[in-house]
Motif scaffolding. Structure first.
Motif, PDB file in Angstrom:
ATOM      1  N   THR A 210     -12.698   3.417  17.087  1.00 50.36           N
ATOM      2  CA  THR A 210     -11.837   4.553  17.407  1.00 50.36           C
ATOM      3  C   THR A 210     -12.632   5.637  18.114  1.00 50.36           C
ATOM      4  O   THR A 210     -13.771   5.919  17.746  1.00 50.36           O
ATOM      5  CB  THR A 210     -11.223   5.137  16.120  1.00 50.36           C
ATOM      6  N   TYR A 220      -6.226  13.666  20.059  1.00 50.27           N
ATOM      7  CA  TYR A 220      -5.660  12.388  19.663  1.00 50.27           C
ATOM      8  C   TYR A 220      -6.775  11.373  19.460  1.00 50.27           C
ATOM      9  O   TYR A 220      -7.915  11.563  19.901  1.00 50.27           O
ATOM     10  CB  TYR A 220      -4.651  11.860  20.695  1.00 50.27           C
ATOM     11  N   ASP A 221      -6.474  10.303  18.754  1.00 50.34           N
ATOM     12  CA  ASP A 221      -7.411   9.210  18.535  1.00 50.34           C
ATOM     13  C   ASP A 221      -6.977   8.005  19.356  1.00 50.34           C
ATOM     14  O   ASP A 221      -5.781   7.701  19.449  1.00 50.34           O
ATOM     15  CB  ASP A 221      -7.469   8.814  17.058  1.00 50.34           C
ATOM     16  N   HIS A 223      -7.400   4.050  19.348  1.00 52.24           N
ATOM     17  CA  HIS A 223      -7.799   2.935  18.493  1.00 52.24           C
ATOM     18  C   HIS A 223      -7.852   1.645  19.322  1.00 52.24           C
ATOM     19  O   HIS A 223      -6.854   1.262  19.944  1.00 52.24           O
ATOM     20  CB  HIS A 223      -6.809   2.768  17.343  1.00 52.24           C
ATOM     21  N   ALA A 250      -4.240   1.738  21.042  1.00 52.96           N
ATOM     22  CA  ALA A 250      -3.159   2.524  20.450  1.00 52.96           C
ATOM     23  C   ALA A 250      -3.557   3.994  20.404  1.00 52.96           C
ATOM     24  O   ALA A 250      -4.705   4.317  20.101  1.00 52.96           O
ATOM     25  CB  ALA A 250      -2.850   2.026  19.038  1.00 52.96           C
ATOM     26  N   GLU A 252      -3.008   7.665  18.734  1.00 53.77           N
ATOM     27  CA  GLU A 252      -2.512   8.361  17.548  1.00 53.77           C
ATOM     28  C   GLU A 252      -2.556   9.871  17.794  1.00 53.77           C
ATOM     29  O   GLU A 252      -3.636  10.480  17.798  1.00 53.77           O
ATOM     30  CB  GLU A 252      -3.355   8.017  16.323  1.00 53.77           C
ATOM     31  N   ILE A 254      -2.759  13.690  17.154  1.00 48.57           N
ATOM     32  CA  ILE A 254      -3.299  14.448  16.027  1.00 48.57           C
ATOM     33  C   ILE A 254      -2.798  15.894  16.042  1.00 48.57           C
ATOM     34  O   ILE A 254      -2.267  16.391  15.050  1.00 48.57           O
ATOM     35  CB  ILE A 254      -4.841  14.433  16.026  1.00 48.57           C
ATOM     36  N   ARG A 265       9.761  12.661  19.928  1.00 47.61           N
ATOM     37  CA  ARG A 265       8.916  11.517  19.587  1.00 47.61           C
ATOM     38  C   ARG A 265       9.600  10.600  18.583  1.00 47.61           C
ATOM     39  O   ARG A 265      10.240  11.037  17.626  1.00 47.61           O
ATOM     40  CB  ARG A 265       7.587  12.012  19.007  1.00 47.61           C
ATOM     41  N   PRO A 267       8.047   7.644  16.524  1.00 41.61           N
ATOM     42  CA  PRO A 267       6.865   6.833  16.217  1.00 41.61           C
ATOM     43  C   PRO A 267       7.165   5.352  16.062  1.00 41.61           C
ATOM     44  O   PRO A 267       6.331   4.502  16.410  1.00 41.61           O
ATOM     45  CB  PRO A 267       6.371   7.428  14.888  1.00 41.61           C
ATOM     46  N   GLU A 270       6.738   3.406  19.243  1.00 43.74           N
ATOM     47  CA  GLU A 270       5.445   3.405  19.895  1.00 43.74           C
ATOM     48  C   GLU A 270       4.644   2.165  19.503  1.00 43.74           C
ATOM     49  O   GLU A 270       4.433   1.903  18.324  1.00 43.74           O
ATOM     50  CB  GLU A 270       4.670   4.671  19.517  1.00 43.74           C
ATOM     51  N   THR A 271       4.222   1.414  20.482  1.00 49.57           N
ATOM     52  CA  THR A 271       3.364   0.267  20.259  1.00 49.57           C
ATOM     53  C   THR A 271       2.219   0.341  21.256  1.00 49.57           C
ATOM     54  O   THR A 271       2.302   1.050  22.261  1.00 49.57           O
ATOM     55  CB  THR A 271       4.132  -1.058  20.425  1.00 49.57           C
TER      56      THR A 271
END
Length: 333
Positions: A210, A220-221, A223, A250, A252, A254, A265, A267, A270-271
């Protein structure tokens, strides 16, 4: 006549409100700029590829013991397509010396999307090379979407902490909450983080773990998950075909996202984005050659269209590409 009606319907739907325009632009940009500003809502698309085993990949790899060419400059051009049309073109240029790295980026709308919502972005990232680590020093980004213009300037102090030098418009005028300083500790800009993975080299790309990202507005992260060896089939939109390594990325969220985005949004929709990377012969870097993602209005695909390494063509530029029209029955009201 019907084609004209189709284009009018696409434009009317895309331009009906700012939220829809933003969604479409983010989807294109997310697929095009995995190496820069990844989309916050990308969906992987399943694609049929020729099977390739680990043994097959090993046969196509560089023979063991062959000298590795140091890469001092790289220029990559990418095209992203959605709704049957080219939507974005991205050019990324990188120069590396013994202890520093500079990456310049340019992105602009193309084809039908340019007619619907013209958008352009330029960026620059400068980093220090510390062994295998890439330490960000400066980051700048400018974008002009017609309705909105953004400018960001950041730097990093001696302890590696990001400092916002300039944001236009300011956060308080941009419908978002500022990112708490505690969440920015240990982060990198999106460009330096992704290029660091490309330069890490090895028999397989750096497709796990990550990265903590801060772009001046959003935290944001990213992954990364390895999916293994695969094969990129010939395509008239791609300058590359052959062995590749398939990864999943992906995003994520934050902090620091606009209230409009947070309100819209979903979630559960989201893929991850899927990316295929290839290793140019004689080098130890990995370059994205194909991307697949999605958004509320459909899916987006990206292919590499040209690449130069150390000033020499690795992949020669594509010629004229015939556009494809979207499915009329799906797009017409």
């Amino acid at each position: 006549m019907r084609d004209s009606a189709l284009l009018f319907a696409v434009r009317r739907k895309a331009a009906s409100n700012l939220a829809t325009r933003t969604t479409l632009r983010r989807a294109f940009a997310g697929a095009a700029i995995l190496a820069l500003v990844p989309a916050a809502a990308a969906r992987a698309a399943d694609i049929s590829h020729a099977d390739i085993s680990h043994a097959d990949a090993a046969q196509d790899a560089e023979p063991a013991g062959r000298p590795v060419m140091p890469v001092t400059s790289l220029e990559v051009t990418f095209g992203v397509y959605a709704l049957g049309s080219k939507g974005f073109e991205l050019v990324l240029s990188a120069r590396r010396d013994a202890d520093s790295l500079r990456i310049d980026t340019k992105m602009h709308t193309a084809g039908m999307l340019d007619w619907v919502m013209r958008f352009a972005m330029t960026g620059q990232a400068v980093a220090r090379l510390d062994g295998d680590a890439v330490r960000p020093l400066r980051y700048a980004a400018n974008s002009d979407g017609g309705w909105t213009k953004y400018a960001t300037r950041m730097s990093w102090d001696a302890d590696g902490q990001p400092i916002i030098n300039m944001l236009q418009p300011p956060v308080e005028d941009d419908d978002r909450e500022p990112v708490p300083e505690a969440l920015t500790i240990g982060t990198s800009d999106p460009t330096s983080a992704t290029i660091a993975r490309a330069l890490r080299g090895g028999a397989t790309p750096a497709c796990s773990g990550t990265d903590a990202i801060f772009d001046g507005r959003r935290r944001y992260d990213m992954h990364y998950t390895p999916l293994g060896p695969d094969w990129v089939k010939p395509n008239n939109r791609s300058a590359y075909s052959g062995p590749a390594f398939k990864c999943e990325v992906a995003i994520e969220p934050i902090a620091g996202y606009t209230r409009e985005y947070l309100a819209e949004r979903r979630p559960e929709e989201e893929t991850p984005t899927t990316v295929w990377l290839a290793q140019p012969p004689g080098t130890d870097i990995w370059i994205p050659v194909q991307l697949e993602g999605g958004f509320r209005l459909g899916s987006a695909s990206g292919w590499i269209s040209a690449a130069k390494i150390n000033g020499t063509d690795w992949l020669k530029p594509l010629g004229l590409i015939r556009p494809e029209m979207p499915d009329r029955d799906r797009m017409l009201p």
